[in-house]
Scaffold this active site. Structure first.
Site, PDB file in Angstrom:
ATOM      1  N   HIS A 140       1.720   4.298  -3.075  1.00 28.99           N
ATOM      2  CA  HIS A 140       1.539   5.876  -3.218  1.00 28.99           C
ATOM      3  C   HIS A 140       2.819   6.160  -3.937  1.00 28.99           C
ATOM      4  CE1 HIS A 140      -1.895   6.534  -0.725  1.00 28.99           C
ATOM      5  NE2 HIS A 140      -1.500   6.068   0.232  1.00 28.99           N
ATOM      6  N   HIS A 154       0.637  -1.285  -0.085  1.00 24.02           N
ATOM      7  CA  HIS A 154      -0.119  -0.099  -0.033  1.00 24.02           C
ATOM      8  C   HIS A 154       0.932   1.147   0.185  1.00 24.02           C
ATOM      9  CE1 HIS A 154      -3.452   2.529   1.590  1.00 24.02           C
ATOM     10  NE2 HIS A 154      -2.495   3.414   2.038  1.00 24.02           N
ATOM     11  N   GLU A 155       1.878   1.293   0.969  1.00 25.96           N
ATOM     12  CA  GLU A 155       2.810   2.303   1.042  1.00 25.96           C
ATOM     13  C   GLU A 155       3.666   2.617  -0.340  1.00 25.96           C
ATOM     14  OE1 GLU A 155       2.899   4.771   3.419  1.00 25.96           O
ATOM     15  OE2 GLU A 155       0.818   3.732   3.761  1.00 25.96           O
ATOM     16  N   GLU A 192      -6.058   7.003  -1.383  1.00 25.96           N
ATOM     17  CA  GLU A 192      -6.203   5.815  -0.645  1.00 25.96           C
ATOM     18  C   GLU A 192      -6.770   4.621  -1.334  1.00 25.96           C
ATOM     19  OE1 GLU A 192      -5.363   5.123   2.650  1.00 25.96           O
ATOM     20  OE2 GLU A 192      -3.891   6.604   1.867  1.00 25.96           O
TER      21      GLU A 192
END
Length: 284
Positions: A144, A140-141, A202
């Site tokens: 980004h 997820h990070e 997100e």
């Protein structure tokens, strides 16, 4: 200095001989000629900052994080986190070397920064119960970063009324503007600046991360369990740092489940191709 940053500096600039351009007109020229990029899922993004500038910001933010919190001395924990991170990194950016640090802190948090930098706080390992759940957070990070979400945020800030101050920070300034700029990278909690990603970013990071972890050989079904654990970790009190900087919403798990059939196909393909991460988990 790139041309966009030169135009953003003011109050007046004179790029062409002696003909000065008022700052307001210069800003309009910047926006009129700015490159418009798209995220991996097709969302339009403003692009006013070079990769080199973003990497420099990532390096600065990482240096501050390392100065703020000591790294763990537990070699087994570090090896475990780096094993999971390496599998994700090899999938999303083959050949790129990522600097992965594990910080000794009860914070339930992690972050990734432009330039190939990942930070994980030991508190996260109490909530992410296995390698697949940890992969959920890291994917997820990293999403980004690979989706250029932080670049889009910095670009938007440069195009706003705060552009001059933020440009000064980008060029080596300090103070509140600098802290705000670092906060746009998604690691702002380290500096007392809470600047969470928007809901759209997100969701993108959730879905891109889900595919990435599956392609790397991690079970995507663990993503749902991870978010359930995050919610339980709040215990009706202050939520984990990760939730405060990555706002949860009731549709998050629904979005993951909707994409799960596609992710499971990617997972099965990865398994069949021999991508089966086996990161020894300390204490298990």
């Amino acid at each position: 200095m790139n041309s966009v940053l030169a135009l953003a500096l003011g109050p007046r600039v004179a790029p062409l001989g002696t003909h000065e351009i008022p700052a307001a007109r210069a800003a309009a020229l910047v926006l009129a000629t700015a490159a418009c990029a798209h995220s991996p899922l097709g969302t339009p993004q403003l692009n006013l900052v070079s990769d080199a500038d973003m990497n420099a910001l990532g390096e600065q933010a990482f240096a501050e994080a390392k100065a703020e919190t000591p790294e763990t001395k537990d070699a087994a924990v570090t090896a475990y986190v780096r094993c999971v991170a390496a599998a994700i990194a090899d999938e999303v950016a083959p050949g790129q070397k990522w600097d992965v640090r594990v910080f000794e802190s009860p914070q339930v948090n992690a972050f990734a920064l432009p330039g190939g930098r990942i930070g994980v706080y030991t508190g996260l390992l109490k909530v992410a119960e296995d390698q697949d759940q940890l992969a959920t957070v890291l994917a997820h990070e990293v999403a980004h970063v690979t989706a250029n979400h932080s670049k889009a945020r910095v670009s938007a800030a440069l195009a706003s009324q705060a552009g001059v101050q933020l440009t000064s920070a980008l060029l080596g300034g300090s103070g509140a503007a600098n802290q705000q700029l670092l906060g746009l990278l998604g690691a702002g909690v380290q500096y007392g600046v809470l600047m969470p990603y928007g809901r759209g970013q997100e969701t993108e990071a959730d879905l891109i991360g889900l595919d990435s972890m599956a392609k790397a050989g991690f079970d995507p079904r663990a993503s749902v369990k991870l978010w359930e654990n995050m919610s339980k970790a709040s215990g009706g009190k202050e939520p984990p740092t990760f939730l405060s900087t990555h706002p949860s919403n009731e549709g998050r798990i629904d979005d993951l489940n909707a994409r799960m059939p596609q992710a499971l196909k990617l997972y099965e393909q990865a398994q069949a191709a021999g991508r089966r991460p086996n990161c020894p988990q300390p204490g298990r």
